[in-house]
Design a protein around this motif. Structure first.
Motif, PDB file in Angstrom:
ATOM      1  N   THR A 111     -31.029  22.546   9.049  1.00  0.00           N
ATOM      2  CA  THR A 111     -30.077  21.455   9.178  1.00  0.00           C
ATOM      3  C   THR A 111     -28.717  22.010   9.570  1.00  0.00           C
ATOM      4  O   THR A 111     -28.138  22.812   8.848  1.00  0.00           O
ATOM      5  CB  THR A 111     -29.975  20.666   7.860  1.00  0.00           C
ATOM      6  OG1 THR A 111     -31.267  20.168   7.534  1.00  0.00           O
ATOM      7  CG2 THR A 111     -29.002  19.513   7.985  1.00  0.00           C
ATOM      8  N   LYS A 112     -28.252  21.583  10.757  1.00  0.00           N
ATOM      9  CA  LYS A 112     -26.930  21.957  11.252  1.00  0.00           C
ATOM     10  C   LYS A 112     -26.491  20.870  12.224  1.00  0.00           C
ATOM     11  O   LYS A 112     -27.127  20.680  13.265  1.00  0.00           O
ATOM     12  CB  LYS A 112     -26.986  23.319  11.957  1.00  0.00           C
ATOM     13  CG  LYS A 112     -25.642  23.798  12.453  1.00  0.00           C
ATOM     14  CD  LYS A 112     -25.744  25.170  13.097  1.00  0.00           C
ATOM     15  CE  LYS A 112     -24.378  25.586  13.602  1.00  0.00           C
ATOM     16  NZ  LYS A 112     -24.436  26.843  14.318  1.00  0.00           N
ATOM     17  N   ASN A 113     -25.458  20.137  11.855  1.00  0.00           N
ATOM     18  CA  ASN A 113     -24.999  18.989  12.635  1.00  0.00           C
ATOM     19  C   ASN A 113     -26.169  18.022  12.823  1.00  0.00           C
ATOM     20  O   ASN A 113     -26.767  17.608  11.852  1.00  0.00           O
ATOM     21  CB  ASN A 113     -24.370  19.437  13.951  1.00  0.00           C
ATOM     22  CG  ASN A 113     -23.167  20.338  13.728  1.00  0.00           C
ATOM     23  OD1 ASN A 113     -22.385  20.121  12.822  1.00  0.00           O
ATOM     24  ND2 ASN A 113     -23.038  21.361  14.546  1.00  0.00           N
ATOM     25  N   SER A 114     -26.554  17.703  14.052  1.00  0.00           N
ATOM     26  CA  SER A 114     -27.661  16.759  14.277  1.00  0.00           C
ATOM     27  C   SER A 114     -29.029  17.449  14.266  1.00  0.00           C
ATOM     28  O   SER A 114     -30.053  16.780  14.230  1.00  0.00           O
ATOM     29  CB  SER A 114     -27.466  16.016  15.595  1.00  0.00           C
ATOM     30  OG  SER A 114     -27.455  16.923  16.675  1.00  0.00           O
TER      31      SER A 114
ATOM     32  N   LEU B 169     -33.910  16.610  16.443  1.00  0.00           N
ATOM     33  CA  LEU B 169     -32.539  16.187  16.173  1.00  0.00           C
ATOM     34  C   LEU B 169     -32.504  14.746  15.679  1.00  0.00           C
ATOM     35  O   LEU B 169     -33.450  13.989  15.898  1.00  0.00           O
ATOM     36  CB  LEU B 169     -31.705  16.319  17.449  1.00  0.00           C
ATOM     37  CG  LEU B 169     -31.735  17.717  18.055  1.00  0.00           C
ATOM     38  CD1 LEU B 169     -32.413  17.683  19.402  1.00  0.00           C
ATOM     39  CD2 LEU B 169     -30.361  18.299  18.145  1.00  0.00           C
TER      40      LEU B 169
ATOM     41  N   GLY C 144     -29.691  11.231  15.203  1.00  0.00           N
ATOM     42  CA  GLY C 144     -28.404  10.659  15.578  1.00  0.00           C
ATOM     43  C   GLY C 144     -28.382   9.179  15.265  1.00  0.00           C
ATOM     44  O   GLY C 144     -29.277   8.661  14.580  1.00  0.00           O
TER      45      GLY C 144
ATOM     46  N   LYS D  27     -18.431  24.813  24.188  1.00  0.00           N
ATOM     47  CA  LYS D  27     -19.752  25.009  23.594  1.00  0.00           C
ATOM     48  C   LYS D  27     -20.706  25.575  24.643  1.00  0.00           C
ATOM     49  O   LYS D  27     -20.571  25.287  25.829  1.00  0.00           O
ATOM     50  CB  LYS D  27     -20.285  23.686  23.051  1.00  0.00           C
ATOM     51  CG  LYS D  27     -19.417  23.166  21.918  1.00  0.00           C
ATOM     52  CD  LYS D  27     -20.086  22.014  21.237  1.00  0.00           C
ATOM     53  CE  LYS D  27     -19.217  21.608  20.058  1.00  0.00           C
ATOM     54  NZ  LYS D  27     -19.996  21.013  19.005  1.00  0.00           N
TER      55      LYS D  27
END
Length: 101
Positions: A13-16, A37, A39, A66
């Motif tokens: 789990t990291k951001n989305s 992912l 969202g 990025k």
């Protein structure tokens, strides 16, 4: 049932991002490193990709700084990609209902 089979699931789990899956398609083709992912519109699967590297050997960055990624598996249409993604998510949630929570 999608006909896809989850061979491996690595939660991260990291951001989305929720993790990475390896699948077996009905044809017998194996695909690893599929990013899973989530969202606002729900979960989706993204085919494996690799960072883009410039001629100087440094990672290429987008306007936000990025890393840019290049897909090496492509689909003939957005509709086919969306169907593939839905089939991967269905297969994942069948074997691991907690994967996207």
């Amino acid at each position: 049932m999608s006909g896809f089979r989850i061979i491996d699931w690595r939660p991260l789990t990291k951001n989305s991002l929720r993790g990475f899956a390896k699948i077996e398609m009905p044809s017998g083709m194996l695909i690893a490193e599929i990013a899973i992912l989530t969202g606002d519109r729900g979960p989706w699967a993204s085919p494996p990709s690799k960072p883009m590297i410039g001629r100087d050997g440094a990672p290429m960055l987008d306007s936000k700084g990025k890393p840019r990624y290049s897909q090496f598996i492509e689909f003939a249409s957005k509709e086919l990609r969306d169907k593939w993604s839905a089939a991967v998510i269905e297969a994942l949630t069948e074997v691991n209902p907690e994967a996207l929570k």
